[in-house]
Design an enzyme around this catalytic site. Structure first.
Site, PDB file in Angstrom:
ATOM      1  N   CYS A  88       0.838  -1.203   0.000  1.00  0.00           N
ATOM      2  CA  CYS A  88       0.000   0.000   0.000  1.00  0.00           C
ATOM      3  C   CYS A  88       0.879   1.262   0.000  1.00  0.00           C
ATOM      4  O   CYS A  88       1.771   1.370  -0.827  1.00  0.00           O
ATOM      5  CB  CYS A  88      -0.969  -0.040   1.174  1.00  0.00           C
ATOM      6  SG  CYS A  88      -1.760  -1.654   1.398  1.00  0.00           S
ATOM      7  N   HIS A 198      -3.672  -3.848  -1.747  1.00  0.00           N
ATOM      8  CA  HIS A 198      -3.856  -4.418  -0.411  1.00  0.00           C
ATOM      9  C   HIS A 198      -3.971  -5.932  -0.525  1.00  0.00           C
ATOM     10  O   HIS A 198      -5.062  -6.436  -0.822  1.00  0.00           O
ATOM     11  CB  HIS A 198      -5.139  -3.882   0.229  1.00  0.00           C
ATOM     12  CG  HIS A 198      -5.096  -2.445   0.618  1.00  0.00           C
ATOM     13  ND1 HIS A 198      -4.905  -2.046   1.920  1.00  0.00           N
ATOM     14  CD2 HIS A 198      -5.235  -1.318  -0.114  1.00  0.00           C
ATOM     15  CE1 HIS A 198      -4.933  -0.718   1.974  1.00  0.00           C
ATOM     16  NE2 HIS A 198      -5.121  -0.252   0.753  1.00  0.00           N
ATOM     17  N   GLU A 200      -4.188  -8.089   1.817  1.00  0.00           N
ATOM     18  CA  GLU A 200      -5.110  -8.602   2.838  1.00  0.00           C
ATOM     19  C   GLU A 200      -6.576  -8.392   2.463  1.00  0.00           C
ATOM     20  O   GLU A 200      -7.465  -9.007   3.071  1.00  0.00           O
ATOM     21  CB  GLU A 200      -4.815  -7.963   4.199  1.00  0.00           C
ATOM     22  CG  GLU A 200      -5.197  -6.518   4.349  1.00  0.00           C
ATOM     23  CD  GLU A 200      -4.259  -5.550   3.648  1.00  0.00           C
ATOM     24  OE1 GLU A 200      -4.580  -4.356   3.607  1.00  0.00           O
ATOM     25  OE2 GLU A 200      -3.197  -5.998   3.142  1.00  0.00           O
TER      26      GLU A 200
END
Length: 220
Positions: A88, A198, A200
């Site tokens: 990020c 991202h 995740e």
């Protein structure tokens, strides 16, 4: 009974990152030989086998907190010595400079800048595109790399960002994306890998990238 060797992944806590979701995703991708810790302790970061640098928010605040907490020497040492992943805003913090916040000097691991998409960002047909670039988009892999293992080129990852990195050395680009124009979303050099998206929040392919990182020996 033979004890299994445990490796440690340190997620650097400098107060500017989605730490809980990153740590949970890493734990989900890991097996029982991997320990994930969230820490701002330089000694624990130094002792870890792998290091992850997260980041959300404004680059001025991110880099400022790294300096304020005295973590920059520890981050630089980790980038020299062990498998290192930035995600990020973390990828932007590794550039020489960002034009966000009227200009911010960053850590300078990768030569180049982070630039603003612009208030009037448009696609090839002249249609205005929303900034920030938010949502799912395809990532085209430009090099073979261990962190791309079992992830198809063109796989979709989740993005939220208004700035994008422009490296000076094309050989360091590991992945690109299209949003009005082609831009870099992944960088790689030696034992350092960095992505704009991202992982995740990117479902199975994001978890696969974390799994690849957990097993990466730091070699390209």
């Amino acid at each position: 009974m033979t004890n299994k060797t445990t490796s440690t992944v340190a997620v650097i806590d400098y107060g500017m990152g989605n730490l809980h979701s990153v740590a949970k995703a890493l734990e989900h991708a890991a097996d029982d030989t991997t320990k994930v810790i969230v820490t701002s302790d330089p000694a624990l970061i130094d002792a870890a086998d792998r290091v992850l640098l997260p980041g959300v928010g404004a680059i001025r605040d991110c880099v400022g907190e790294m300096h304020k907490q005295g973590l920059v020497p520890t981050i630089r040492k980790a980038m020299r010595e062990k498998p290192f992943l930035a995600i990020c805003v973390g990828i932007q913090s590794l550039m020489s400079h960002s034009e966000e916040n009227k200009g911010v000097d960053c850590l300078g691991h990768f030569d180049g800048n982070a630039l603003f998409f612009g208030e009037n960002h448009k696609d090839n047909a002249g249609q205005k595109l929303k900034v920030p670039h938010m949502g799912w988009n395809q990532v085209n892999q430009t090099i073979d790399h261990p962190l791309w293992k079992d992830i198809d080129s063109g796989a979709r990852f989740y993005f939220v960002h208004s700035y994008f990195v422009v490296p000076e050395h094309a050989s360091e680009v590991a992945g690109t994306c299209e949003y009005g124009h082609e831009f870099c979303v992944a960088l790689a050099r030696d034992n350092v890998f960095a992505v704009q998206f991202h992982p995740e929040k990117s479902h199975k392919d994001g978890l696969q990238l974390y799994k690849n990182f957990i097993h990466w020996d730091g070699k390209p």
